[in-house]
Design a protein around this motif. Structure first.
Motif, PDB file in Angstrom:
ATOM      1  N   MET A 245       0.833  -1.204   0.000  1.00 32.00           N
ATOM      2  CA  MET A 245       0.000   0.000   0.000  1.00 32.00           C
ATOM      3  C   MET A 245       0.865   1.251   0.000  1.00 32.00           C
ATOM      4  N   SER A 246       0.332   2.315  -0.617  1.00 34.81           N
ATOM      5  CA  SER A 246       1.006   3.608  -0.601  1.00 34.81           C
ATOM      6  C   SER A 246       0.284   4.605   0.308  1.00 34.81           C
ATOM      7  N   GLN A 247      -1.003   4.359   0.569  1.00 37.92           N
ATOM      8  CA  GLN A 247      -1.760   5.234   1.462  1.00 37.92           C
ATOM      9  C   GLN A 247      -1.351   4.989   2.909  1.00 37.92           C
ATOM     10  N   GLY A 248      -1.194   6.067   3.652  1.00 42.02           N
ATOM     11  CA  GLY A 248      -0.792   5.956   5.045  1.00 42.02           C
ATOM     12  C   GLY A 248       0.661   5.605   5.232  1.00 42.02           C
ATOM     13  N   ALA A 249       1.484   5.870   4.223  1.00 40.23           N
ATOM     14  CA  ALA A 249       2.897   5.483   4.287  1.00 40.23           C
ATOM     15  C   ALA A 249       3.651   6.243   5.376  1.00 40.23           C
TER      16      ALA A 249
END
Length: 425
Positions: A245-249
């Motif tokens: 995932m890239s969201q909330g990195a």
């Protein structure tokens, strides 16, 4: 004076000169109940506070009641309920009072018989404890002293650190399953390789942003060349196409850094605790004998002795087996005969340590390996049951070595079976 059985010196019997005091332990206040050896003379349960004034009030009332009933001795009974009971036990022992321990499982099972009602409360528990004390269903309290008290504290914190590190690694594995799932193909989450990744490149984007040459240089420096270049090359290639995932990195990076710091901090203290345990084992007279057993380290010996206390205080090795909950049980009624199982009524930590050590000793210890192969391969016994029986065997070996003050020798089978006589010593 405490009356004991000749056939079983540990068994406790009451006599007409005793006043029995049952105490139910809690955090802030304890429930207390007095009675004589018949249970006919008794005093209504009352509470004492868990502080010095409360303890002094307990002794004042107990001594006064003893004089009123014209008795000569006071015996205290209580459940070994962890940390809350220890201050009271030490307070009474310093004043030379007799203390008996009641199994909490016995209290739980006896509460229905006491008044034919399943209700439970502190006042009722103190009465039940006294009833069990009258029946002799107790054991003498053994307080760890000296180096064994130190070992007990070190071992408790050692197990807590192990649990905390395992919990954090599980949380880390869950995090990387979302943000870098491919990492598990390259490193185990209890390896130092993962620690290097967490410290320098928490997420695959960090590896990509660093560039291949810089990534390779940093990882080689951190691992001191222990990680193969081909492995690092493959990891870099995978990070370019990671499905994480890239969201909330940003928050994931902060969380992973926090986990890294926490694990590093706990590993540092774990190393210190291991050193302290080894120092304690060196102070024990027979510590050097026990470490001669192949597969047992000083830390392992220390963790076992932290649970058992001084081995010299036991009259036979079966007492150690029972303490660990490795004694056998089975159900039988009429023509029905159930299978044998270990009781598990004992110390969980000791049982777990012995089980894991036995697995290691099957590989490293010639005597244990021979017994295991004979039981499993020739007799076809269940592997798990054989390992459990070998755990009991290990306790027997340790007990015999301490009793006869001998180093480990795989040829001395009679010694470890407890059959050594004066003629073959």
């Amino acid at each position: 004076m405490i009356t004991t059985s000749k056939s079983n010196p540990k068994r406790f019997f009451v006599n007409s000169e005793m006043m029995l005091v049952g105490i139910d332990i809690s955090k802030h206040k304890h429930s207390v109940y007095f009675c004589d050896f018949t249970g006919e003379r008794k005093r209504k349960p009352f509470f004492i506070t868990n502080n010095h004034d409360g303890f002094q009030y307990l002794l004042k009332e107990a001594e006064q009641q003893k004089r009123l009933w014209n008795l000569n001795e006071i015996v205290f009974g209580m459940e070994p309920t962890g940390s809350y009971v220890k201050p009271l036990q030490y307070f009474l022992e310093e004043r030379c009072y007799q203390i008996q321990s009641i199994n909490p499982l016995h209290t739980k099972r006896w509460k229905d018989i006491e008044d034919n009602h399943p209700s439970k409360n502190d006042l009722k528990d103190s009465i039940i404890i006294t009833s069990l004390l009258r029946m002799g269903k107790s054991i003498h309290h053994r307080r760890p002293e000296g180096v064994f008290a130190e070992l007990n504290n070190y071992a408790a914190y050692y197990h807590q650190l192990i649990t905390d590190i395992r919990r954090q690694r599980n949380y880390l594995e869950a995090s990387y399953a979302c943000y870098f799932p491919e990492l598990s193909n390259f490193f185990k989450f209890n390896s130092t390789g993962v620690m290097y990744i967490m410290e320098c490149f928490p997420l695959p984007q960090d590896i990509v942003n660093a560039g291949y040459e810089n990534f390779l240089k940093i990882m080689k420096t951190k691992s001191k060349g222990c990680i193969a270049t081909e492995k690092l090359h493959s990891l870099y290639q995978v990070s370019l196409t990671s499905i994480g995932m890239s969201q909330g990195a940003d928050s994931a990076r902060v969380v992973i850094n926090a986990i890294y710091e926490d694990i590093s901090y706990k590993q540092y203290h774990l190393k210190q605790i291991k050193t302290a345990i080894m120092t304690c084992v060196d102070k024990i007279s027979y510590g050097s004998l026990l470490v001669t057993i192949p597969g047992l380290s000083k830390v392992s010996v220390g963790l076992i002795l932290a649970e058992t206390g001084d081995i010299n205080q036991y009259g036979r090795y079966q007492d150690l087996v029972k303490l660990a909950g490795l004694s056998l049980k089975h159900n039988q009624s009429g023509e029905y005969h159930g299978q044998y199982h270990i009781s598990k009524v004992g110390r969980v930590r000791l049982r777990r340590i012995l089980y894991m050590l036995t697995l290691e000793m099957i590989i490293n210890n010639q005597l244990i390996n021979q017994i295991y192969n004979y039981q499993v391969k020739k007799r076809g016994n269940n592997k798990v049951k054989t390992i459990v029986s070998l755990s009991s065997k290990l306790l027997g070996i340790m007990y015999s070595m301490v009793k006869y003050e001998r180093s480990f020798d795989p040829e001395q089978r009679k010694l470890y079976a407890g059959y050594l006589t004066e003629n073959n010593q």
